[in-house]
Design a protein around this motif. Structure first.
Motif, short mmCIF file in Angstrom:
data_model
loop_
_atom_site.label_atom_id
_atom_site.label_comp_id
_atom_site.label_asym_id
_atom_site.label_seq_id
_atom_site.Cartn_x
_atom_site.Cartn_y
_atom_site.Cartn_z
N ARG A 19 -8.69 24.46 7.69
CA ARG A 19 -7.52 25.25 7.28
C ARG A 19 -7.53 26.61 7.95
O ARG A 19 -6.48 27.15 8.27
CB ARG A 19 -7.51 25.42 5.76
CG ARG A 19 -7.12 24.16 5.00
CD ARG A 19 -7.07 24.44 3.51
NE ARG A 19 -6.10 25.47 3.19
CZ ARG A 19 -6.10 26.18 2.04
NH1 ARG A 19 -7.04 25.96 1.15
NH2 ARG A 19 -5.18 27.08 1.82
N PHE A 20 -8.73 27.19 8.13
CA PHE A 20 -8.82 28.54 8.68
C PHE A 20 -9.88 28.58 9.78
O PHE A 20 -10.86 27.85 9.75
CB PHE A 20 -9.18 29.55 7.58
CG PHE A 20 -8.14 29.67 6.51
CD1 PHE A 20 -7.03 30.49 6.68
CD2 PHE A 20 -8.23 28.92 5.34
CE1 PHE A 20 -6.06 30.59 5.70
CE2 PHE A 20 -7.27 29.01 4.35
CZ PHE A 20 -6.17 29.84 4.53
N VAL A 21 -9.63 29.46 10.74
CA VAL A 21 -10.58 29.64 11.83
C VAL A 21 -10.82 31.13 12.01
O VAL A 21 -9.89 31.95 11.93
CB VAL A 21 -10.06 28.99 13.13
CG1 VAL A 21 -8.76 29.64 13.59
CG2 VAL A 21 -11.10 29.06 14.23
N LEU A 22 -12.07 31.48 12.24
CA LEU A 22 -12.47 32.86 12.51
C LEU A 22 -12.83 32.96 13.98
O LEU A 22 -13.61 32.13 14.49
CB LEU A 22 -13.66 33.23 11.63
CG LEU A 22 -14.32 34.60 11.81
CD1 LEU A 22 -14.89 35.11 10.49
CD2 LEU A 22 -15.43 34.58 12.87
N VAL A 23 -12.27 33.94 14.68
CA VAL A 23 -12.54 34.14 16.10
C VAL A 23 -13.29 35.46 16.27
O VAL A 23 -12.84 36.50 15.78
CB VAL A 23 -11.23 34.16 16.93
CG1 VAL A 23 -11.56 34.32 18.41
CG2 VAL A 23 -10.43 32.88 16.69
N HIS A 24 -14.44 35.38 16.96
CA HIS A 24 -15.27 36.58 17.10
C HIS A 24 -15.83 36.66 18.51
O HIS A 24 -16.15 35.64 19.14
CB HIS A 24 -16.42 36.53 16.09
CG HIS A 24 -17.25 37.78 16.07
ND1 HIS A 24 -16.74 39.03 15.75
CD2 HIS A 24 -18.57 37.99 16.35
CE1 HIS A 24 -17.71 39.94 15.81
NE2 HIS A 24 -18.81 39.33 16.18
#
Length: 434
Positions: A141-146
């Motif tokens: 559902r969610f993605v974190l980009v770092h």
């Protein structure tokens, strides 16, 4: 899915590269991305050209661990991150395997296989998103980009990012501007003084609802746009409302040599470093040819050298000096002459390998002292270029590399111009007991 989105997906489908057995053994079917969790994409495909050197900044050693390694350890400390996908440059598979080999097992267990990135940061993020869309039974559902070059990301910052992303579907961290900002024209004349109270310096990690971000990436590529430098800006372009939450001033991005030094000060472990020295020596006979490799340079000569690799006695001696300081055998034990893959091989990779071994043990190279022994060719005109080339291979300042040359007064095999020799000394420091 529209036709142009499907075509874009096919064109930019990510390529999964080989990795260590530790994460290859993880079954993607048995460990699916769950809907209630967030998947992290770590962007590590850049070349770090602003920092200089031959090693990308994410693979630089800081306090006994690579920049990327520090970032992965920090990201894995957050319980809300279910899985970590690292997007790497296609040429960095070996570097990445070395990073993974040095990580704690709980961090490795969270890693998906690495994904090959694209020509821009935007295309690299898209490669990670497409891999998730293909690999997961239930897309996240969610993605974190770092960014891989932000190793100081705190658990609290990641927690705020996840909470803001879930609440707003698109959220980026921002730091208030302390300085007065001016907008100027191309002549240097001040045109405007924006209100700094409404300005923010944007950082990562940024968190988004997965499918809207993937769709935005596909739309941008279909429109011929591949230069977005962060996903918040791309989401804005796609018409999404992006929320900003409090970032952290300490969440620095490493982009310069000064940043590396600052990171060293912040991460330096309180371990005792002990000094060691190693000696290296190599010799090759002259043979038919019109050039020789010496100090990483191809020099015209009326002869070549008889060797299995490119026969660079200078780099061979330097390699053995570093291996000697580490008590890691000699160059032949790491790159056997009997192995056909090293026939004609460039010797810079031997020296780079020795440096990786040193850095993997938390060591530092203080100085290299090289002496080349031959009647010809003349080394003096090339000394500065050799120092620069060697410094680039081992990724140290040129002031840490000394290159000298001498003849043997027409005595011995070098005096008779039958061959060339080199000897080297490496001064290093490694953690006690390493």
């Amino acid at each position: 899915m529209s036709d142009h989105e499907r075509d874009a997906r096919i064109r930019h489908k990510s390529i999964v590269c080989d990795g260590s057995a530790a994460y290859q053994a993880q079954s993607l079917k048995a460990d699916r991305v769950r809907m209630s969790k967030v998947v992290a994409i770590i962007v590590a495909a850049g070349r770090g050209t602003r920092l200089g050197g031959e090693i990308a900044k994410q693979y630089r050693m800081i306090a006994g661990r690579t920049v990327l390694g520090h970032t992965l350890v920090a990201m894995a400390a957050q319980a809300d991150i279910e899985r970590i996908v690292v997007v790497i440059h296609p040429d960095d598979s070996l570097h990445f395997r070395e990073v993974v080999a040095a990580l704690p097992a709980p961090v490795v267990e969270r890693l998906a296989p690495p994904v090959h990135g694209g020509a821009t940061r935007q295309l690299s993020v898209m490669a990670g998103l497409e891999w998730l869309a293909d690999a997961a039974q239930d897309t996240p559902r969610f993605v974190l980009v770092h960014d891989a070059a932000r190793p100081f990301v705190s658990r609290e910052l990641v927690g705020r990012a996840v909470a803001a992303g879930i609440a707003h579907a698109a959220a980026v961290p921002g730091v208030r501007i302390a300085d007065t900002i001016k907008r100027v024209d191309d002549t240097g004349r001040i045109c405007e003084t924006p209100d700094r109270d409404v300005l923010r310096r944007v950082q990562t990690p940024q968190v988004f609802a997965f499918m809207p971000l993937l769709t935005a990436h596909r739309r941008a590529v279909a429109a011929g746009l591949t230069g977005f430098t962060d996903d918040g800006t791309l989401a804005e372009w796609a018409g999404h409302v992006v929320h900003i939450f409090d970032g952290e001033a300490g969440n620095m991005k490493i982009t310069s040599g000064e940043d590396i030094a600052e990171a060293e000060r912040r991460l330096a472990p309180s371990v005792q470093l002990i000094a060691r020295a190693g000696i290296g020596y190599d010799v090759h006979a002259f043979g038919p040819g019109d050039h020789i490799w010496i100090g990483g340079l191809r020099l015209p000569h009326d002869q070549g050298v008889v060797a299995h690799s490119d026969g660079d006695v200078a780099l061979h001696a330097l390699t053995d000096a570093i291996l000697g300081a580490l008590a890691e055998g000699d160059i032949g034990s790491h790159f056997p002459p009997s192995d056909p893959q090293w026939r004609g091989a460039a010797s810079d990779q031997f020296l780079a390998h020795a440096m990786r071994l040193l850095r993997a043990r938390g060591g530092r190279l203080d100085h290299l002292d090289l002496t080349i022994i031959c009647e010809a060719p003349k080394i003096g005109p090339h000394r500065a270029a050799m120092r620069a080339r060697i410094a680039a291979i081992v990724d140290v300042p040129i002031s840490c590399v000394s290159v000298k040359a001498t003849t043997s007064e027409q005595l011995g095999f070098t005096g008779r111009r039958e061959g060339i020799a080199a000897q080297a000394v490496a001064s290093v420091r490694i953690p006690e007991g390493a």
